[in-house]
Design a protein around this motif. Structure first.
Motif, PDB file in Angstrom:
ATOM      1  N   ASN A 221      28.815  63.949  59.523  1.00  0.00           N
ATOM      2  CA  ASN A 221      29.117  64.626  58.263  1.00  0.00           C
ATOM      3  C   ASN A 221      29.305  66.111  58.547  1.00  0.00           C
ATOM      4  OD1 ASN A 221      28.628  66.125  55.756  1.00  0.00           O
ATOM      5  ND2 ASN A 221      28.092  64.146  54.882  1.00  0.00           N
TER       6      ASN A 221
ATOM      7  N   GLY B  97      28.954  68.548  56.751  1.00  0.00           N
ATOM      8  CA  GLY B  97      27.972  69.380  56.077  1.00  0.00           C
ATOM      9  C   GLY B  97      26.691  69.577  56.880  1.00  0.00           C
TER      10      GLY B  97
ATOM     11  N   THR C  27      21.865  72.189  57.389  1.00  0.00           N
ATOM     12  CA  THR C  27      22.374  71.238  56.410  1.00  0.00           C
ATOM     13  C   THR C  27      22.907  71.979  55.193  1.00  0.00           C
ATOM     14  OG1 THR C  27      20.252  70.997  55.281  1.00  0.00           O
ATOM     15  CG2 THR C  27      20.641  69.553  57.162  1.00  0.00           C
ATOM     16  N   SER C  28      23.778  71.311  54.483  1.00  0.00           N
ATOM     17  CA  SER C  28      24.341  71.861  53.252  1.00  0.00           C
ATOM     18  C   SER C  28      23.765  71.124  52.056  1.00  0.00           C
ATOM     19  CB  SER C  28      25.865  71.727  53.250  1.00  0.00           C
ATOM     20  OG  SER C  28      26.427  72.370  54.372  1.00  0.00           O
TER      21      SER C  28
END
Length: 105
Positions: A47, A49, A72-73
């Motif tokens: 991912n 993100g 992380t987002s």
């Protein structure tokens, strides 16, 4: 004969889930000790993100593991992300480590 370079035994994370925007820490275990020049492990995320910083962690010569950090987002729903590691283009048979990014309060 030539010495077979080590491969990756497993990827471990310090926690199975993390709130989006919070960091996580992981470690990569080798099947043997890194050569004297070090072993450059390349980290990838399923991912965009979730990113490993830096994306390449060098296991020092004579050591059997390395540590990396993840950023992380924020997410709107729980998101499962697989963190994979490769060494000399080879991936571990056991696959990567799973991190679930949770939405914040």
């Amino acid at each position: 004969g030539s010495i077979t370079p080590p491969g990756i035994e497993a990827v471990h994370l310090d926690r199975p889930s993390v709130e989006g925007g919070q960091p996580a820490t992981g470690s990569v275990m080798l099947t043997g000790l890194a050569p004297s020049t070090g072993a450059p492990v390349h980290l990838t995320s399923s991912n965009p993100g979730v990113k490993a910083g830096p994306e390449t962690v060098t296991v020092p010569g004579g050591q059997g593991h390395g540590v990396f950090s993840l950023t992380t987002s924020r997410v709107t729903s729980p998101t499962a992300v697989t963190i994979s590691a490769s060494l000399y283009g080879r991936f571990p048979e056991r696959g990567g480590a799973l991190l679930t990014v949770q939405p914040g309060p």
